[in-house]
Design a protein around this motif. Structure first.
Motif, mmCIF file in Angstrom:
data_model
loop_
_atom_site.group_PDB
_atom_site.id
_atom_site.type_symbol
_atom_site.label_atom_id
_atom_site.label_comp_id
_atom_site.label_asym_id
_atom_site.label_seq_id
_atom_site.Cartn_x
_atom_site.Cartn_y
_atom_site.Cartn_z
ATOM 1 N N GLN A 99 82.262 -18.868 32.204
ATOM 2 C CA GLN A 99 81.170 -18.865 33.358
ATOM 3 C C GLN A 99 81.972 -18.586 34.608
ATOM 4 N N GLY A 100 83.195 -19.445 34.814
ATOM 5 C CA GLY A 100 83.640 -19.361 36.271
ATOM 6 C C GLY A 100 84.411 -18.037 36.390
ATOM 7 N N HIS A 101 84.510 -17.272 35.454
ATOM 8 C CA HIS A 101 85.257 -15.945 35.449
ATOM 9 C C HIS A 101 84.176 -14.882 35.644
ATOM 10 N N ILE A 102 83.002 -14.898 34.723
ATOM 11 C CA ILE A 102 81.928 -14.000 34.734
ATOM 12 C C ILE A 102 81.343 -14.003 36.323
ATOM 13 N N ASN A 103 81.166 -15.143 36.751
ATOM 14 C CA ASN A 103 80.133 -15.022 38.279
ATOM 15 C C ASN A 103 81.169 -14.314 39.082
ATOM 16 N N PRO A 104 82.476 -14.598 39.371
ATOM 17 C CA PRO A 104 82.973 -13.380 40.560
ATOM 18 C C PRO A 104 83.158 -12.235 40.122
ATOM 19 N N MET A 105 83.464 -11.784 38.862
ATOM 20 C CA MET A 105 83.415 -10.536 38.443
ATOM 21 C C MET A 105 81.967 -9.713 38.925
ATOM 22 N N LEU A 106 81.266 -10.327 38.469
ATOM 23 C CA LEU A 106 79.761 -9.693 38.616
ATOM 24 C C LEU A 106 79.544 -9.454 40.159
ATOM 25 N N GLN A 107 80.018 -10.752 40.936
ATOM 26 C CA GLN A 107 79.834 -10.632 42.323
ATOM 27 C C GLN A 107 80.663 -9.622 42.955
ATOM 28 N N LEU A 108 81.842 -9.330 42.554
ATOM 29 C CA LEU A 108 82.677 -8.082 42.922
ATOM 30 C C LEU A 108 81.997 -7.065 42.765
ATOM 31 N N ALA A 109 81.524 -6.710 41.296
ATOM 32 C CA ALA A 109 80.710 -5.465 40.948
ATOM 33 C C ALA A 109 79.637 -5.281 41.734
ATOM 34 N N ASN A 110 78.830 -6.240 42.246
ATOM 35 C CA ASN A 110 77.648 -6.085 43.115
ATOM 36 C C ASN A 110 78.296 -5.592 44.620
ATOM 37 N N ILE A 111 79.476 -6.107 44.886
ATOM 38 C CA ILE A 111 79.981 -5.296 46.238
ATOM 39 C C ILE A 111 80.319 -4.217 46.056
ATOM 40 N N LEU A 112 81.028 -3.650 45.346
ATOM 41 C CA LEU A 112 81.517 -2.323 45.133
ATOM 42 C C LEU A 112 80.310 -1.313 44.717
ATOM 43 N N HIS A 113 79.199 -1.963 44.051
ATOM 44 C CA HIS A 113 78.110 -0.947 43.761
ATOM 45 C C HIS A 113 77.465 -0.856 45.305
ATOM 46 N N SER A 114 77.392 -1.717 46.212
ATOM 47 C CA SER A 114 76.573 -1.660 47.479
ATOM 48 C C SER A 114 77.357 -0.520 48.248
ATOM 49 N N ARG A 115 78.699 -0.291 47.897
ATOM 50 C CA ARG A 115 79.431 0.957 48.407
ATOM 51 C C ARG A 115 79.316 2.111 47.772
ATOM 52 N N GLY A 116 78.618 2.166 46.839
ATOM 53 C CA GLY A 116 78.206 3.304 46.287
ATOM 54 C C GLY A 116 78.866 3.757 44.861
ATOM 55 N N PHE A 117 79.717 2.807 44.485
ATOM 56 C CA PHE A 117 80.133 3.152 43.125
ATOM 57 C C PHE A 117 79.188 2.833 42.153
ATOM 58 N N ASN A 118 79.192 3.598 41.060
ATOM 59 C CA ASN A 118 78.676 3.226 39.795
ATOM 60 C C ASN A 118 79.403 2.244 38.886
ATOM 61 N N VAL A 119 78.620 1.256 38.330
ATOM 62 C CA VAL A 119 79.153 -0.020 37.597
ATOM 63 C C VAL A 119 78.862 -0.013 36.063
ATOM 64 N N THR A 120 80.094 -0.182 35.323
ATOM 65 C CA THR A 120 79.783 -0.524 33.989
ATOM 66 C C THR A 120 80.674 -1.758 33.726
ATOM 67 N N ILE A 121 79.674 -2.718 32.936
ATOM 68 C CA ILE A 121 80.221 -4.014 32.587
ATOM 69 C C ILE A 121 80.767 -4.171 31.098
ATOM 70 N N ILE A 122 81.895 -4.223 30.578
ATOM 71 C CA ILE A 122 82.216 -4.263 29.301
ATOM 72 C C ILE A 122 82.467 -5.605 29.040
ATOM 73 N N HIS A 123 81.719 -6.162 27.904
ATOM 74 C CA HIS A 123 81.716 -7.716 27.790
ATOM 75 C C HIS A 123 81.663 -7.835 26.338
ATOM 76 N N THR A 124 82.291 -9.017 25.993
ATOM 77 C CA THR A 124 82.379 -9.544 24.421
ATOM 78 C C THR A 124 80.826 -10.111 23.988
ATOM 79 N N THR A 125 80.590 -10.183 22.852
ATOM 80 C CA THR A 125 79.466 -10.772 22.274
ATOM 81 C C THR A 125 79.452 -12.197 22.637
ATOM 82 N N PHE A 126 80.527 -12.864 22.814
ATOM 83 C CA PHE A 126 80.696 -14.359 23.137
ATOM 84 C C PHE A 126 80.607 -14.582 24.477
ATOM 85 N N ASN A 127 79.443 -15.423 24.601
ATOM 86 C CA ASN A 127 79.081 -15.704 26.288
ATOM 87 C C ASN A 127 78.751 -14.297 27.065
#
Length: 448
Positions: free
Chosen positions: A18-46
């Motif tokens: 949880q404490g690592h997912i939150n900031p990564m997705l926040q950073l993804a939101n920040i960079l998406h707002s700057r026009g980048f397309n975003v793909t999140i690669i994630h494990t089936t766990f959590n």
């Protein structure tokens, strides 16, 4: 610049805690707002819930964890397994994503997932690292070889109060270790994280220059790569929806009925666990303080208990509404509420940063790894909190709550915390340190 980024995609790979997912997705939101397309690669766990982020693409990979491995309480063993078992599925996923027509600018992976370095290198894909903790604690991890050599990491019980001159103001008891069945596994994990971070194309921090300036200066000497302190991430957007546990919104309506700066907010994060005896001492310490309190008791917090069945009979009735207990809370919203006067925290980096951002003093109860470093900085560098040490005892808890909530010492902590809050607001404004660092990061990714 946004037009340039529209056809560029960034791949993000968070560590599935949880404490690592939150900031990564926040950073993804920040960079998406700057026009980048975003793909999140994630494990089936959590795995995160894609429905909360319809503007992202999600790619799930197998982590190969058995049920027993996924439920282990040994976090270091779990992280080491992920670094081994995710390598082949990640390579297959990367090959598929890079074979498409859309250009991929770079990968941003969690620093702990150090195996991604070799895989990205095999595709000649630039890999930037997000370190989700603070700069100061990372320097302590980077110093592990020296700390091992000088014996600080072994037989710690004999020298807990001893200062570590290589890492002021840390004591031996503040070093970022965690209990594990095999300490060598911890050293190998840290070594891989530090080595592959140093070999990365850049390092991103959920921190800001004014908070950790000396640590950043030291880091830049030892890590000759581009460094981007662009935090606090959560202040760029409203609270994110990446929580793995549903929020209980009743705490906000309860806070609305409390007086300004009167409430102690208590939460120990998504991993920490306490004993039944510690739980009872906390419960009575809070009750005896006579202050209103909002207490997050997530299922699994108390070892051997499902939830709050260990509370004494009649405890909640005795409080007569002065205490409110929930399984999980919208923490950013809680800390921003005018009723909250102090935060009793485990000092995970996200929680520490969120408290700083709202000018809320802290009562520190670190449990493991970087939490000890964070607590020491809260109490001895920024001086915006005090630490509960040498065990939990209800009378001591009552005294320390009074120190923060009522006494002159606490009022001075509050003033310093408010001063740091002002610095947060300035660093995010046009021309502020984090704002400039973000602009540099966007330009750097476009040049990759």
């Amino acid at each position: 610049m946004e037009a340039q980024t529209q056809s560029k995609r960034i791949l993000f790979f968070p560590l599935p805690l949880q404490g690592h997912i939150n900031p990564m997705l926040q950073l993804a939101n920040i960079l998406h707002s700057r026009g980048f397309n975003v793909t999140i690669i994630h494990t089936t766990f959590n795995s995160p819930d894609p429905s909360h982020f319809p503007h992202f693409n999600f790619e799930s990979i197998s982590d190969g964890l058995s049920a027993a491995e996924a439920s282990t309480k040994d976090v270091i063993a779990l992280l080491s397994l992920l670094n081994v078992k995710c390598a082949a599925p990640f390579q297959e996923c990367l090959a598929r994503l890079l074979s498409g027509e859309e250009p991929v600018a770079c990968l941003i992976s969690d620093a702990v997932l150090h195996f991604t370095s070799e895989v990205a290198r095999s595709f000649e894909l630039p890999r930037l690292v997000l370190r989700t903790g603070g700069v100061s604690s990372f320097l302590a991890f980077a110093a592990f070889p020296v700390l091992q050599q000088k014996g600080y990491l072994l037989n710690q019980d004999l020298r807990l109060e001893e200062l570590v001159p290589e890492l002021p103001p840390l004591r031996v008891k503040d070093l970022p270790v965690i209990k594990t069945s095999n300490p060598q596994t911890l050293y190998q994990l840290v070594e891989g994280m530090v080595k592959e971070t140093k070999a990365s194309s850049g390092l991103i921090w959920n921190s800001f220059e004014e908070l950790e300036k000396p640590a950043l200066a030291t880091l830049m000497q030892d890590f000759p790569i581009p460094i981007f302190p662009v935090g606090p991430f959560h202040k760029y957007f409203p609270a994110s929806s990446s929580s793995l546990i549903p929020h209980d919104q009743t705490c906000i309506s309860w806070l609305d009925k409390q007086e300004s700066n009167s409430v102690i907010y208590v939460s120990f994060g998504s991993i920490a666990a306490i004993s039944d005896i510690e739980f009872l001492e906390i419960a009575w310490g809070l009750a005896d303080s006579k202050h209103p309190f909002l207490w997050v008791i997530r299922p699994g917090l108390i070892r051997g208990s499902d939830w709050i069945e260990s509370l004494p009979d009649g405890y909640l009735e005795m409080l007569d509404g002065r205490g409110h207990i929930v399984k999980w809370a919208p923490q950013q919203e809680v800390l921003a509420h005018p009723a909250v006067g102090a935060f009793w925290t485990h000092n995970g980096w996200n929680s520490t940063l969120e408290s700083i951002c709202e000018g809320v003093p802290m009562i520190c109860m670190p449990c493991f790894t970087d939490q000890m470093v964070n607590a020491r900085y809260v109490t001895h560098v920024w001086k915006i909190g005090l630490q509960l040490e040498n065990g939990l005892e209800r009378t001591r808890i009552k005294i320390d709550i009074k120190r923060v909530m009522v006494e002159k010492e606490g009022k001075e902590m509050k003033e310093r915390a408010e001063h740091l809050k002002e610095k947060v607001n300035k660093c995010l404004q046009q021309g502020g340190s984090s704002n400039k660092s973000l602009e540099s990061l966007v330009c750097y990714i476009l040049s990759c």
